[in-house]
Motif scaffolding. Structure first.
Motif: not given
Length: 457
Positions: A292-296, A298-303, A416-422
């Protein structure tokens, strides 16, 4: 044929021949029915509130909570007590009550106490109010807290497990049960918070159930029509099973201790299996908590909205940004990374970003500059085309027509995709974290790393 009644429910009139629906403030006797399905959905909103004056319909509030008018202040107490007594009596004689846990609201009521200060024309009359238990109509005391979510874990046994397995994809929780005092059926993984439970009361059972999806939450009209009816039928089927089980008399404890045939062997085997199950459930809960903590992230990609802003805050804190408190209706996030002050404008969009988003960011930059004397770095962070899978997001997040405006104002434009990769790279490559972040903050225009072909997931 057994008869059922829904109080404050919204399954729809005449959905079943043997099912009737009434509003909460009905005077219909519940004893005409074999079981009750009761929704807690905004029960207190059935009662009139006091307005601030005779011209406006603005509710009067005390400590931020709506105050009911004098008539309904007394009506709600009387009607709550009547409903509670009927439900308790039904449970005592062996009928089952199913409570659908939906959002309700706190209310203040007039308690009848008054005080007068001063005299004559200067006299001031004060009527005192008190908070009412918004769930005081329930037949048992249960501590509820509003919380919305979908990820749950079924821990129920026997017919209750069958019931929750049958409706697994048809509900979400809107209330959690703090310190459950019955048998827990569904929990939030990794926590002790229950979203469903049941308990024996008299000869009957009271069952607390998460709410079914509402009409607009289904994919299509067919699902919106058929699945609520299916949900209702599963409740009625559970009622039948509970009644069938209660027909068999419970053995006294002394009889349970008599072992016939190979009974002892199977009892011991069950006990050993239960221990293994408990250990596996504990291990699964720990695992689910991590998932659940990891899945949070993914809000960067969907939220969008607050969910997107909250996960961005979480990531920035993990990247060692210092964040400031932000006033309502102001910039989304203000932070500082070492000596660099940063203002973020965060957007979750179904299309690309636009110059209006950059203009909003520039407004926050100007206000911060005026208030502090510091010229901050402006970052426009956008989750564009958020309803599409990543590989289908083929259009530019930041169209060319907005680049001149942002570049002239030294904005950094990042998806946000780039931000998550960063973030992922900083977690993997801690030695270079500072370099990666400063490279990001020094960007003017579109951030160039982690394009579609170089994503880190």
């Amino acid at each position: 044929m057994k008869k059922y009644v829904g109080i404050n429910t919204s399954f729809g009139h005449n959905v079943l021949e043997n099912f009737d629906e009434y509003e909460f403030r009905t005077n219909m006797s519940l004893f005409d029915y074999d079981a009750v399905i009761l929704s807690t959905y905004f029960v207190t909103s059935n009662y009139k509130y006091e307005t601030t004056n005779s011209y406006e319909k603005t509710p009067r509030k005390y400590q931020g909570i709506i105050v009911l008018d004098e008539d309904d202040s007394f009506n709600i107490i009387r009607e709550f007590q009547c409903m509670k007594k009927q439900l308790q009596d039904m449970l005592e004689i062996g009928k089952n009550i199913f409570v659908i846990l939906e959002k309700n609201e706190k209310r203040y009521i007039y308690n009848g106490e008054k005080a007068v200060s001063g005299s004559g024309k200067n006299a001031t009359r004060t009527s005192y109010v008190q908070e009412i238990d918004e769930n005081g109509f329930l037949p048992v005391d249960v501590k509820l807290e509003s919380l919305l979510g979908e990820v749950t874990q079924v821990v129920a046994k026997d017919e209750y497990r069958d019931f929750y397995d049958s409706i697994r994809d048809l509900y979400l929780y809107q209330q959690i049960i703090k310190e459950p005092n019955g048998e827990t059926d569904v929990v939030i993984p990794g926590t002790s918070n229950a979203v469903a439970m049941h308990m024996k009361y008299g000869k009957g059972n009271i069952v607390f159930i998460p709410r079914p999806y509402e009409e607009e939450e289904y994919i299509d009209d067919s699902d919106a029509k058929e699945k609520p009816l299916y949900f209702l039928k599963q409740i009625l089927e559970l009622d039948e099973k509970l009644n069938s089980r209660s027909q068999y008399s419970e053995l006294p404890n002394w009889a349970k201790n008599i072992m016939l045939f190979d009974e002892k062997k199977y009892v011991e085997k069950n006990e050993a299996i239960d221990k293994k199950i408990e250990k596996l459930i504990e291990e699964k809960n720990k695992n689910s908590k991590v998932l659940n903590e990891i899945s949070e992230y993914k809000q960067l990609l969907t939220g969008t909205g607050s969910s997107l802003e909250n996960i961005v805050r979480k990531v920035l804190l993990e990247l060692d940004f210092q964040l400031e408190e932000v006033e309502a209706n102001r910039t989304d996030i203000i932070g500082k990374y070492k000596e660099i002050s940063v203002v973020f404008e965060i957007k979750g969009l179904t299309k690309s970003a636009g110059e209006r988003n950059a203009a909003q960011l520039e407004k926050w930059i100007s206000e911060y500059h005026v208030e502090t004397g510091i010229k901050p770095k402006g970052v426009l962070l956008v989750n564009a085309f958020r309803n599409k899978p990543l590989r289908e997001r083929t259009e530019l997040v930041f169209p060319k027509q907005m680049l001149d405006y942002s570049i002239s104002r030294e904005h950094c434009l990042i998806s946000t995709v780039q931000f998550l990769c960063l973030f992922i790279e900083c977690k993997k490559n801690k030695k270079n974290k500072d370099k990666i972040i400063k490279e990001f903050l020094n960007t003017i225009g579109v951030y160039s790393k982690y394009d579609e072909e170089n994503m880190l997931f």
